[in-house]
Each structure stands twice: as C-alpha cells, then as structure tokens.
Design an enzyme around this catalytic site. Structure first.
Site, PDB file in Angstrom:
ATOM      1  N   GLY A  31      17.428   1.329  -4.878  1.00 50.51           N
ATOM      2  CA  GLY A  31      18.717   1.636  -4.253  1.00 50.51           C
ATOM      3  C   GLY A  31      18.582   1.825  -2.758  1.00 50.51           C
ATOM      4  O   GLY A  31      19.240   2.676  -2.162  1.00 50.51           O
ATOM      5  N   ILE A  36      21.716   7.528  -0.024  1.00 47.48           N
ATOM      6  CA  ILE A  36      20.517   8.357  -0.055  1.00 47.48           C
ATOM      7  C   ILE A  36      19.255   7.502  -0.080  1.00 47.48           C
ATOM      8  O   ILE A  36      18.254   7.834   0.544  1.00 47.48           O
ATOM      9  CB  ILE A  36      20.557   9.301  -1.270  1.00 47.48           C
ATOM     10  CG1 ILE A  36      21.816  10.159  -1.237  1.00 47.48           C
ATOM     11  CG2 ILE A  36      19.334  10.200  -1.313  1.00 47.48           C
ATOM     12  CD1 ILE A  36      22.043  10.977  -2.492  1.00 47.48           C
ATOM     13  N   LEU A  79      18.780  -3.340 -12.023  1.00 47.82           N
ATOM     14  CA  LEU A  79      18.347  -2.403 -13.061  1.00 47.82           C
ATOM     15  C   LEU A  79      19.084  -2.581 -14.379  1.00 47.82           C
ATOM     16  O   LEU A  79      18.672  -2.017 -15.395  1.00 47.82           O
ATOM     17  CB  LEU A  79      18.499  -0.965 -12.566  1.00 47.82           C
ATOM     18  CG  LEU A  79      17.515  -0.564 -11.463  1.00 47.82           C
ATOM     19  CD1 LEU A  79      17.999   0.691 -10.748  1.00 47.82           C
ATOM     20  CD2 LEU A  79      16.112  -0.355 -12.029  1.00 47.82           C
ATOM     21  N   ASN A 105      15.732   6.042  -7.223  1.00 47.36           N
ATOM     22  CA  ASN A 105      16.921   6.624  -6.619  1.00 47.36           C
ATOM     23  C   ASN A 105      18.231   5.989  -7.061  1.00 47.36           C
ATOM     24  O   ASN A 105      19.263   6.655  -7.104  1.00 47.36           O
ATOM     25  CB  ASN A 105      16.780   6.517  -5.084  1.00 47.36           C
ATOM     26  CG  ASN A 105      18.089   6.706  -4.370  1.00 47.36           C
ATOM     27  OD1 ASN A 105      18.534   7.815  -4.117  1.00 47.36           O
ATOM     28  ND2 ASN A 105      18.745   5.590  -4.033  1.00 47.36           N
ATOM     29  N   TYR A 177      34.003   6.313 -25.871  1.00 48.29           N
ATOM     30  CA  TYR A 177      33.458   6.195 -24.527  1.00 48.29           C
ATOM     31  C   TYR A 177      34.293   7.031 -23.578  1.00 48.29           C
ATOM     32  O   TYR A 177      35.519   6.914 -23.515  1.00 48.29           O
ATOM     33  CB  TYR A 177      33.459   4.749 -24.045  1.00 48.29           C
ATOM     34  CG  TYR A 177      33.000   4.616 -22.604  1.00 48.29           C
ATOM     35  CD1 TYR A 177      31.662   4.818 -22.279  1.00 48.29           C
ATOM     36  CD2 TYR A 177      33.904   4.348 -21.577  1.00 48.29           C
ATOM     37  CE1 TYR A 177      31.229   4.742 -20.958  1.00 48.29           C
ATOM     38  CE2 TYR A 177      33.483   4.261 -20.254  1.00 48.29           C
ATOM     39  CZ  TYR A 177      32.141   4.460 -19.960  1.00 48.29           C
ATOM     40  OH  TYR A 177      31.707   4.392 -18.648  1.00 48.29           O
TER      41      TYR A 177
END
Length: 308
Positions: A31, A36, A79, A105, A177
């Site tokens: 990330g 961040i 990912l 991250n 969900y």
C-alpha cells in the site's frame, strides 16, 4: 535490549526514526502509493533504506516510488489476486537480498456490496489472506535475529468483531453481509495472525507486532464509509494526519528502541490492550489452518503460473 520509548500519539514517522541510519537495510511496504503506506516508505527511504514499494498496480507503485527517490523499487501486488501476490513475492526474491522488515499496510474498508473471490469475502481476502500469502512467501528472506514483520490493522479495540471472532461458516458472506462487521472481522484476523506468527517465528528471533494506526485523514479507507458526508467532514478535523498515523509502524519496522518487542498490539507508539479475543490461541491456530488452506488451494504452482 530495547531502549526507552519516548514517543506518543503526536509523534511522526520522521520523529521516531530521527538519527536512525538505515543504509544497507531493505524493507517491503504494501500500500505504498498513498496515505500511511506512502509516509512509511518515505520516512524509511529518507533514512537511507532501500524500500520495495508494493501497490495494486505497477503504475501506482512506480509513481509513488519515483516521488520518494531512487532507493525505492516498485512491484505490483494485487492482494485480492493470490497469483499476483505470488508474482510479487517472486519479484522480491529475485532481488537476491535479505529483508530487514515487511510492513503489511494495505487494506480496504466498508465495501458497500458483497464481493467474493476464492469463496472469501473481499475485505477478509485483501486485509488478511493476501498479506498472509505474501508473508508466507517472504518469511524465509527476513533476517534471523533482527528481522521484523509489522501487520497493520485497526478498528478492533473500540468496536468488537462478531461475537465468535471469525465467522468460519460465513467467510463468503452467504448467510449475511454487513460492511462494518466484515471489516472488523478482517482486522481481528490480522491481529490473531500477528500473535500466531510471533509464536512461530520466535525461534528465529524475528519480531512480529500488530498496529492500530487510529482514525486517519488523507487515506482512502473511508471512501466507502456509510456516514454522511457532513459527518465525515467534521470527523476529519479530529483525525491524525498520515505522518502521525505512520509513526507506530515506522517505529516497529526500524527503530532500535523496540528491537526486542514481539507479539504485542500497538497504538500511538505504545503497547496497548488489543481485542478481547487476541489471546485465544486455539482461535488463532484455527485461523492459520484455514488461511493456509485457502492460499494453498488457490495459488498456482510457480511453473504453471510462469507458463500462463
């Protein structure tokens, strides 16, 4: 021994790494293209580190690495695609260099509609399974005796996950969900995984810790938030900036002050109390077994992937 830790919620990533020479050391940050993750990569590189920056696309990773400087190497890593994760791990292994730390991250949050892949809901897949697969394939590169793995979570200290912790009978969301419930479940999974990984890597002298960066402005995590825009705008006034939010993971990835600390839950540069189920060893072991089965079942062998 770890040194004293003077840092707190107001510390920045640059502050916690001030005076730390990272020349010759190599880090992986997922990330890396925004928020961040970008600040973490930038602070590590500013102290001399070589950083492998991972983002969902090569163009996003490449643009971020170019903004930081020539010591950063871009690698694509989606990912949500386990073969992409395996390819990324292969690219990192091809560098033929040990790793000093992996900072997991990247993440997604509050996806409004149910999405699945490999029979797994997307937040659980990206936030936990994808990083589980990446670390599994990189762990042998992490230096014995000094290596570190930092897993970034959040939202589990204040708001609980489902009562059972992990809904193993509903990982695909077929029973129901709810975006926030599944987000918190994924982050509890990250915390449980960090605990179990710390136990398994203890013999190699590798530190594993989990971080809650706290509410942060300047990230993309709240783009699917169910809160009204006005509420979000007001909330941003009280959120950390990305430099402060990146401080704890930068500290854990590279500072000598915390070199001997492992298996802990961190926030605001301090060890803190984690979610209630964090010390459930049986739950953590079961999660590991389920995660490994998902990864092994859905990842092509290297030869087949290369031929695809």
């Amino acid at each position: 021994m770890a040194h004293s830790n003077p840092f707190n919620a107001r510390s920045t990533a640059d502050h916690v790494l001030a005076g730390v020479d990272l020349t010759g050391r190599r880090f992986v940050v997922t990330g890396c293209n925004s928020g961040i993750g970008f600040e973490t990569m930038n602070s590590l590189a500013a102290n001399g580190a070589q950083v492998v920056g991972l983002a969902r696309s090569w163009s996003a990773a490449s643009e971020a690495c170019a903004r930081v400087g020539p010591t950063c190497t871009a690698v694509a890593c989606d990912l949500s695609d386990l073969d992409s994760v395996a390819d990324a791990a292969g690219a990192i292994r091809a560098l033929n260099a040990p790793l000093d730390a992996v900072v997991a991250n990247a993440g997604v949050a509050y996806l409004p509609a149910l999405k699945t892949r490999y029979g797994v809901e997307m937040q659980f897949l990206v936030n936990h399974i994808g990083h589980f697969a990446l670390v599994k394939q990189l762990s042998e590169l992490v230096r014995n005796g000094s290596g570190r793995i930092v897993l970034v979570g959040g939202a589990t200290r204040v708001k609980p996950s489902p009562p059972e912790g992990i809904m193993f009978d509903n990982l695909d969301g077929h029973r129901f969900y709810h975006p926030a419930t599944f987000y918190r479940q994924s982050k509890l999974a990250v915390a449980l995984y960090a605990k179990e990984l710390a136990r398994r890597l203890q013999g190699r002298g590798i530190s594993v810790n989990m971080v809650d960066p706290g509410a942060t402005k300047g990230t993309q995590l709240d783009r699917h938030s169910p809160q009204p825009l006005l509420v979000r705008a007001v909330a941003r006034l009280f959120k950390k900036n990305t430099q402060r939010a990146a401080a704890t993971q930068a500290l854990l990835a590279a500072s000598p002050r915390v070199a001997d600390v492992s298996g802990e839950f961190w926030a605001d540069c301090r060890i803190t109390e984690g979610p209630a189920l964090l010390d459930d060893v049986d739950l953590a072991k079961h999660l590991w077994e389920v995660s490994e089965r998902i990864v092994d079942t859905n990842t092509l062998p290297d030869k087949l992937r290369a031929a695809a």
